[in-house]
Scaffold this active site. Structure first.
Site, PDB file in Angstrom:
ATOM      1  N   SER A  11       0.848  -1.338   0.031  1.00 48.68           N
ATOM      2  CA  SER A  11       0.124  -0.032  -0.048  1.00 48.68           C
ATOM      3  C   SER A  11       0.755   1.137   0.234  1.00 48.68           C
ATOM      4  CB  SER A  11      -1.077   0.086   1.415  1.00 48.68           C
ATOM      5  OG  SER A  11      -1.667  -1.240   1.391  1.00 48.68           O
TER       6      SER A  11
HETATM    7  N1  SAH Z   1      -0.488  -5.075   4.228  1.00 50.87           N
HETATM    8  C1  SAH Z   1       0.055  -5.329   3.029  1.00 50.87           C
HETATM    9  C2  SAH Z   1      -0.474  -5.030   1.746  1.00 50.87           C
HETATM   10  C3  SAH Z   1      -1.745  -5.772   1.516  1.00 50.87           C
HETATM   11  S1  SAH Z   1      -2.187  -6.075  -0.010  1.00 50.87           S
HETATM   12  C4  SAH Z   1       1.553  -4.740   3.071  1.00 50.87           C
HETATM   13  O1  SAH Z   1       2.074  -3.938   4.080  1.00 50.87           O
HETATM   14  O2  SAH Z   1       2.385  -5.150   2.210  1.00 50.87           O
HETATM   15  C5  SAH Z   1      -3.663  -7.259   0.336  1.00 50.87           C
HETATM   16  C6  SAH Z   1      -3.422  -8.447   0.671  1.00 50.87           C
HETATM   17  O3  SAH Z   1      -4.445  -9.049   1.038  1.00 50.87           O
HETATM   18  C7  SAH Z   1      -2.773  -9.050  -0.677  1.00 50.87           C
HETATM   19  O4  SAH Z   1      -1.629  -9.795  -0.219  1.00 50.87           O
HETATM   20  C8  SAH Z   1      -4.078 -10.079  -0.826  1.00 50.87           C
HETATM   21  O5  SAH Z   1      -3.632 -11.420  -1.338  1.00 50.87           O
HETATM   22  C9  SAH Z   1      -4.535 -10.395   0.572  1.00 50.87           C
HETATM   23  N2  SAH Z   1      -5.840 -10.939   0.714  1.00 50.87           N
HETATM   24  C10 SAH Z   1      -6.932 -10.683   0.246  1.00 50.87           C
HETATM   25  N3  SAH Z   1      -8.062 -11.416   0.393  1.00 50.87           N
HETATM   26  C11 SAH Z   1      -7.675 -12.001   1.782  1.00 50.87           C
HETATM   27  C12 SAH Z   1      -8.277 -13.065   2.590  1.00 50.87           C
HETATM   28  N4  SAH Z   1      -9.492 -13.231   2.798  1.00 50.87           N
HETATM   29  N5  SAH Z   1      -7.279 -13.561   3.623  1.00 50.87           N
HETATM   30  C13 SAH Z   1      -6.187 -12.924   3.733  1.00 50.87           C
HETATM   31  N6  SAH Z   1      -5.483 -12.308   2.993  1.00 50.87           N
HETATM   32  C14 SAH Z   1      -5.987 -11.621   1.942  1.00 50.87           C
END
Ligand code: SAH
Length: 216
Positions: free
Chosen positions: A61
């Site tokens: 992000s």
């Molecule tokens: N917080 C992260 C960025 C997150 S991007 C950082 O600091 O880099 C969002 C992430 O959520 C992605 O990796 C995606 O695969 C994950 N995601 C989406 N749906 C999800 C779910 N139901 N459970 C766990 N992770 C999920």
């Protein structure tokens, strides 16, 4: 500029724009090396205020958004924290830095990303983070309740399971809305009841894909 100087310049910008509000969050941002969490080819851009692609179509992000959410979460000392969406592990590292006496569980649905986050966190020395593969829209019932929950993927609504797994007095920060535009919401639990507050911060996150999120 060295990595550290670039980091300082970004943190100064985030303070000026009001995304970082407290000294505690400022210090955590100054400590965590974002360049260790982006892909090697994106290192030159690690301290731009931009989201960057990871793999499997996911992103790390934008620092402004990370700062806003981290401030909104109001982390205190020694808390049990759940993050949904480990991605690169950067947000989890910030939480671990903010609360060294606490414990951070971060759930990721894509196993390769979970492994990537785990390696990044290990290399940078964050020992109070556990990376778990699974559907975080269902929370992590075996470790609940959580004092703080941060969801870093977009949810159509606040997943019921996450509301249930929030402790009394707990706070959750989550982007809620349709696939291509969400608003940042803070959920608080008092007397067993959840209240939602719109923080007036429009964002676009990748979808929370899961049983209490969007369909794949
Ligand atoms: N917080 C992260 C960025 C997150 S991007 C950082 O600091 O880099 C969002 C992430 O959520 C992605 O990796 C995606 O695969 C994950 N995601 C989406 N749906 C999800 C779910 N139901 N459970 C766990 N992770 C999920």
């Amino acid at each position: 500029m060295s990595g550290e100087e670039e980091r300082k310049a970004l943190v100064d910008l985030l303070c000026r724009t009001g995304m970082i509000k407290t000294e505690r969050v400022r210090r955590a941002f100054l400590k965590v090396p974002r360049e260790e969490f982006v892909l090697p080819e994106h290192r030159p851009y690690a301290y731009f205020d931009d989201a960057l692609p990871l793999f499997s179509g996911q992103t790390i992000s934008q620092p402004s958004v990370v700062a806003f959410m981290t401030e909104a979460l109001q982390v205190e000392n020694g808390q049990k924290i759940l993050e949904v969406g480990a991605g690169s592990g950067y947000q989890a590292a910030l939480l671990a830095e903010l609360d060294p006496d606490g414990i951070v569980y971060t759930v990721e649905r894509i196993p390769e990303l979970a492994e990537y986050a785990r390696r990044n966190l290990e290399r940078t020395g964050y020992r109070n983070v556990r990376v778990v593969v699974g559907d975080g829209s269902l929370g992590l019932p075996e470790h609940a309740p959580f004092d703080r929950i941060i969801v870093t993927a977009a949810a159509p609504e606040v997943p019921r399971a996450l509301g249930e797994q929030l402790s009394e007095g707990g706070i959750m920060v989550i982007p809620v809305g349709p696939r291509h535009s969400q608003r940042m919401v803070r959920v608080s639990k008092k007397g067993g009841r959840l209240t939602e507050e719109d923080l007036g911060f429009p964002v676009v996150f990748v979808p929370l894909v899961g049983e209490q999120g969007f369909r794949a």
